[in-house]
Design a protein around this motif. Structure first.
Motif, PDB file in Angstrom:
ATOM      1  N   TYR A 236       0.846  -1.191   0.000  1.00  0.00           N
ATOM      2  CA  TYR A 236       0.000   0.000   0.000  1.00  0.00           C
ATOM      3  C   TYR A 236       0.885   1.246   0.000  1.00  0.00           C
ATOM      4  O   TYR A 236       1.931   1.281   0.659  1.00  0.00           O
ATOM      5  CB  TYR A 236      -0.899  -0.003   1.248  1.00  0.00           C
ATOM      6  CG  TYR A 236      -1.995   1.035   1.239  1.00  0.00           C
ATOM      7  CD1 TYR A 236      -3.067   0.933   0.354  1.00  0.00           C
ATOM      8  CD2 TYR A 236      -1.968   2.113   2.125  1.00  0.00           C
ATOM      9  CE1 TYR A 236      -4.087   1.880   0.349  1.00  0.00           C
ATOM     10  CE2 TYR A 236      -2.986   3.062   2.133  1.00  0.00           C
ATOM     11  CZ  TYR A 236      -4.041   2.941   1.231  1.00  0.00           C
ATOM     12  OH  TYR A 236      -5.042   3.871   1.241  1.00  0.00           O
ATOM     13  N   VAL A 237       0.478   2.248  -0.768  1.00  0.00           N
ATOM     14  CA  VAL A 237       1.165   3.535  -0.777  1.00  0.00           C
ATOM     15  C   VAL A 237       0.392   4.493   0.122  1.00  0.00           C
ATOM     16  O   VAL A 237      -0.815   4.706  -0.069  1.00  0.00           O
ATOM     17  CB  VAL A 237       1.264   4.111  -2.207  1.00  0.00           C
ATOM     18  CG1 VAL A 237       1.977   5.469  -2.176  1.00  0.00           C
ATOM     19  CG2 VAL A 237       2.005   3.139  -3.115  1.00  0.00           C
ATOM     20  N   ILE A 238       1.069   5.051   1.121  1.00  0.00           N
ATOM     21  CA  ILE A 238       0.427   5.895   2.124  1.00  0.00           C
ATOM     22  C   ILE A 238       0.737   7.363   1.836  1.00  0.00           C
ATOM     23  O   ILE A 238       1.902   7.766   1.837  1.00  0.00           O
ATOM     24  CB  ILE A 238       0.888   5.514   3.539  1.00  0.00           C
ATOM     25  CG1 ILE A 238       0.502   4.060   3.841  1.00  0.00           C
ATOM     26  CG2 ILE A 238       0.291   6.456   4.577  1.00  0.00           C
ATOM     27  CD1 ILE A 238       0.963   3.573   5.191  1.00  0.00           C
ATOM     28  N   ARG A 239      -0.305   8.154   1.633  1.00  0.00           N
ATOM     29  CA  ARG A 239      -0.168   9.599   1.433  1.00  0.00           C
ATOM     30  C   ARG A 239      -1.244  10.305   2.247  1.00  0.00           C
ATOM     31  O   ARG A 239      -2.344  10.598   1.741  1.00  0.00           O
ATOM     32  CB  ARG A 239      -0.300   9.962  -0.044  1.00  0.00           C
ATOM     33  CG  ARG A 239       0.802   9.395  -0.922  1.00  0.00           C
ATOM     34  CD  ARG A 239       0.927  10.201  -2.209  1.00  0.00           C
ATOM     35  NE  ARG A 239       1.376  11.558  -1.926  1.00  0.00           N
ATOM     36  CZ  ARG A 239       1.426  12.545  -2.833  1.00  0.00           C
ATOM     37  NH1 ARG A 239       1.021  12.312  -4.061  1.00  0.00           N
ATOM     38  NH2 ARG A 239       1.852  13.749  -2.511  1.00  0.00           N
ATOM     39  N   GLY A 250       4.754   7.208   1.872  1.00  0.00           N
ATOM     40  CA  GLY A 250       5.373   6.000   2.415  1.00  0.00           C
ATOM     41  C   GLY A 250       4.904   4.763   1.687  1.00  0.00           C
ATOM     42  O   GLY A 250       3.801   4.721   1.128  1.00  0.00           O
ATOM     43  N   TYR A 251       5.751   3.740   1.721  1.00  0.00           N
ATOM     44  CA  TYR A 251       5.451   2.490   1.031  1.00  0.00           C
ATOM     45  C   TYR A 251       5.375   1.388   2.085  1.00  0.00           C
ATOM     46  O   TYR A 251       6.380   1.026   2.696  1.00  0.00           O
ATOM     47  CB  TYR A 251       6.513   2.198  -0.026  1.00  0.00           C
ATOM     48  CG  TYR A 251       6.722   3.399  -0.935  1.00  0.00           C
ATOM     49  CD1 TYR A 251       5.772   3.727  -1.895  1.00  0.00           C
ATOM     50  CD2 TYR A 251       7.825   4.224  -0.774  1.00  0.00           C
ATOM     51  CE1 TYR A 251       5.933   4.837  -2.705  1.00  0.00           C
ATOM     52  CE2 TYR A 251       7.993   5.345  -1.585  1.00  0.00           C
ATOM     53  CZ  TYR A 251       7.043   5.647  -2.540  1.00  0.00           C
ATOM     54  OH  TYR A 251       7.187   6.760  -3.339  1.00  0.00           O
ATOM     55  N   ALA A 252       4.153   0.892   2.302  1.00  0.00           N
ATOM     56  CA  ALA A 252       3.904  -0.014   3.417  1.00  0.00           C
ATOM     57  C   ALA A 252       3.859  -1.459   2.950  1.00  0.00           C
ATOM     58  O   ALA A 252       3.403  -1.772   1.847  1.00  0.00           O
ATOM     59  CB  ALA A 252       2.585   0.349   4.099  1.00  0.00           C
ATOM     60  N   ALA A 279      13.677   7.031   5.741  1.00  0.00           N
ATOM     61  CA  ALA A 279      13.138   6.770   7.074  1.00  0.00           C
ATOM     62  C   ALA A 279      12.365   5.458   7.039  1.00  0.00           C
ATOM     63  O   ALA A 279      11.911   5.011   5.976  1.00  0.00           O
ATOM     64  CB  ALA A 279      12.243   7.910   7.544  1.00  0.00           C
ATOM     65  N   ILE A 280      12.222   4.844   8.222  1.00  0.00           N
ATOM     66  CA  ILE A 280      11.420   3.636   8.384  1.00  0.00           C
ATOM     67  C   ILE A 280      10.499   3.853   9.576  1.00  0.00           C
ATOM     68  O   ILE A 280      10.966   4.184  10.677  1.00  0.00           O
ATOM     69  CB  ILE A 280      12.295   2.394   8.629  1.00  0.00           C
ATOM     70  CG1 ILE A 280      13.254   2.159   7.457  1.00  0.00           C
ATOM     71  CG2 ILE A 280      11.415   1.152   8.838  1.00  0.00           C
ATOM     72  CD1 ILE A 280      14.237   1.020   7.698  1.00  0.00           C
ATOM     73  N   ASP A 281       9.194   3.700   9.366  1.00  0.00           N
ATOM     74  CA  ASP A 281       8.223   3.820  10.454  1.00  0.00           C
ATOM     75  C   ASP A 281       7.723   2.433  10.832  1.00  0.00           C
ATOM     76  O   ASP A 281       7.309   1.654   9.965  1.00  0.00           O
ATOM     77  CB  ASP A 281       7.040   4.688  10.029  1.00  0.00           C
ATOM     78  CG  ASP A 281       7.411   6.158   9.894  1.00  0.00           C
ATOM     79  OD1 ASP A 281       8.484   6.536  10.410  1.00  0.00           O
ATOM     80  OD2 ASP A 281       6.644   6.914   9.279  1.00  0.00           O
ATOM     81  N   THR A 297       6.533   0.976   7.203  1.00  0.00           N
ATOM     82  CA  THR A 297       6.365   1.945   6.123  1.00  0.00           C
ATOM     83  C   THR A 297       7.731   2.552   5.827  1.00  0.00           C
ATOM     84  O   THR A 297       8.384   3.076   6.735  1.00  0.00           O
ATOM     85  CB  THR A 297       5.379   3.049   6.510  1.00  0.00           C
ATOM     86  OG1 THR A 297       4.112   2.462   6.825  1.00  0.00           O
ATOM     87  CG2 THR A 297       5.199   4.040   5.369  1.00  0.00           C
ATOM     88  N   VAL A 298       8.166   2.441   4.588  1.00  0.00           N
ATOM     89  CA  VAL A 298       9.475   2.936   4.177  1.00  0.00           C
ATOM     90  C   VAL A 298       9.307   4.231   3.389  1.00  0.00           C
ATOM     91  O   VAL A 298       8.451   4.320   2.496  1.00  0.00           O
ATOM     92  CB  VAL A 298      10.212   1.891   3.323  1.00  0.00           C
ATOM     93  CG1 VAL A 298      11.465   2.481   2.687  1.00  0.00           C
ATOM     94  CG2 VAL A 298      10.575   0.682   4.174  1.00  0.00           C
TER      95      VAL A 298
END
Length: 444
Positions: A236-239, A250-252, A279-281, A297-298
């Motif tokens: 999933y792409v997070i925006r 972010g790319y989850a 970053a990495i979440d 999420t990267v």
């Protein structure tokens, strides 16, 4: 000690294992005995089993009911689905998958053993090695399960004879070794009576090895994945587009193998675009490193077109992309898989159109011979296939990664799972022939 370090240490105490065997070999009874004798059964669970057993006219609790959880299973007295159970002892935590024994449910054994580090294969001491035993051994070999336990069950029904156990153990071990199974541990047991399951048997003083539980608690399990090929399938792409984070992208996904670090150079496949991890979440908190099975999420330093199905990998360790895949498969659908079959291939989080170009061989389980170019695979067949995909895929060898080296074939008309495949796995291969589907008019 940091949280991540504690999690890593805790993970080393976990063993995933599966049970397999023919119908009525006693798999569910063995699992029930393990849970009962290791005191991993809650009081209300045991009371429910005792009531169900009494309603069936049994004097004592039927421990198989601890895993036969579906109503249809309880009524028929069989296992028809994979039953997952979680339990722990003072030495180790366990996730077990109790799989069905019927031939038509072999597909469930593939599901249960695909993530297992150990498989317990049961044999009825009265029947010895049968076809389904050989099929389960073949699947354990194909799925590269590191450890196999041969549990020769119902020894009480053969008067606990050492000669019966020895003959079965010798035959199975020879067969498994020919398949390439790296390790077989044979244990004589009676799941119903409890012999050598949790407690040593007083009826088999000729056996000096571990009980089943002792072996499960002590078998070496390596969860150090620092040397594996790092792979992150994007789910999933997070925006969020919030005032606080207006440029957040972010790319989850769940890390399939290896580990990723902030500042590491990565490549996105199949496009081949390169960047660095900014970053990495993890669970909403920034971390410097993340590893296998963690959902993260990267964030990257560069604005790259990335979508679901793409694969983020270290630039120094990127797998090749290809449209031609050769693999060993286990066909799990009732409808046959044929040369020229148009399918969907799901690899990680990516699904693409594909066509079966050839079926070079089918494995004969009796003698491990190959039937060349059978033209089709039917339910529970194990064979080699050649597949052409509409788009390039970054696939690993299954020997290198059980996660990114595997795939499934899907019927595009109704979404039915047809086949489970392992990239590059092979027993042997006959001489190649002219591609049977090369002139079918498909343009990929």
């Amino acid at each position: 000690m940091s949280t991540t370090t504690s999690e890593a240490l805790s993970e080393t105490t976990l063993l995933r294992f599966a049970t397999a065997g023919s119908v009525d070999d006693g798999k569910s009874t063995l699992v029930g005995r393990l849970l009962h004798d290791s005191k991993s059964v809650l009081t209300d669970q045991l009371e429910a089993v005792e009531r169900a057993s009494a309603s069936r006219g049994q004097e004592g609790p039927d421990l198989a009911l601890l895993t036969d959880g579906l109503r249809a299973e309880r009524e028929q007295g069989i296992t028809i689905d994979v039953a997952y159970r979680y339990f722990a002892t003072a030495k180790r935590r366990f996730i077990l998958a109790d799989t069905p024994g019927h031939v038509q449910y072999t597909r469930n054994m593939v599901t249960g053993a695909s993530t297992a580090e150990l498989t317990v294969i049961l044999i009825d001491a009265r029947n010895g090695v049968v076809e389904q035993t050989r099929r389960h051994a073949a699947l354990a070999a194909l799925l590269r399960v590191p450890h196999v336990v041969l549990a020769v069950n119902k020894m009480d029904l053969v008067d606990y004879q050492e000669s019966v156990f020895a003959a079965i153990a010798e035959e199975f071990t020879a067969y498994a070794t020919e398949l390439g199974v790296p390790e077989v541990t044979a244990i004589p047991i009676s799941a119903l009576a409890g012999d050598n399951v949790v407690e040593p048997s007083a009826n088999m003083d000729w056996y000096g090895g571990p009980t089943v539980l002792e072996h499960l608690e002590t078998v070496p399990v390596t969860h150090d994945l620092s040397h594996c090929h790092a792979r992150l399938p994007v789910q999933y792409v997070i925006r969020p587009q919030t005032a606080e984070h207006p440029d957040y992208r972010g790319y989850a996904g769940q890390i399939a193998a290896g580990s990723f670090r902030v500042g590491e150079a990565v490549t996105v496949l199949p496009s081949g675009h390169a960047s660095k991890i900014a970053a990495i979440d993890l669970l909403g908190e920034p971390v410097d490193i993340a590893w296998t099975t963690q959902s993260v999420t990267v964030l990257l330093e560069d604005d790259i077109d990335i979508s679901r199905g793409d694969l983020i990998v270290p630039s120094k360790d990127a797998p090749p992309t290809t449209q031609d895949i050769e693999a060993t498969v286990c066909h799990v659908a009732d409808a046959p898989l044929t040369v020229g079959h148009r399918v969907l291939l799901k690899h990680g989080t990516r699904t693409v159109k594909a066509i079966v170009k050839d079926i070079p061989s089918r494995l004969t389980l009796d003698d491990l011979s190959l039937h060349p170019h059978p033209g089709q695979l039917v339910a529970n067949d194990i064979g080699r296939v050649k597949i052409r995909t509409a788009e390039p895929l970054p696939v690993d060898s299954y020997a290198d990664s059980r996660r990114t080296g595997s795939f499934i074939l899907i019927d595009p008309s109704d979404g039915t799972t047809l086949t489970a495949g392992m990239v590059g796995e092979s027993f042997a291969s006959p001489e190649p022939v002219k591609d049977a589907a090369e002139d079918d008019g498909w343009d990929f």
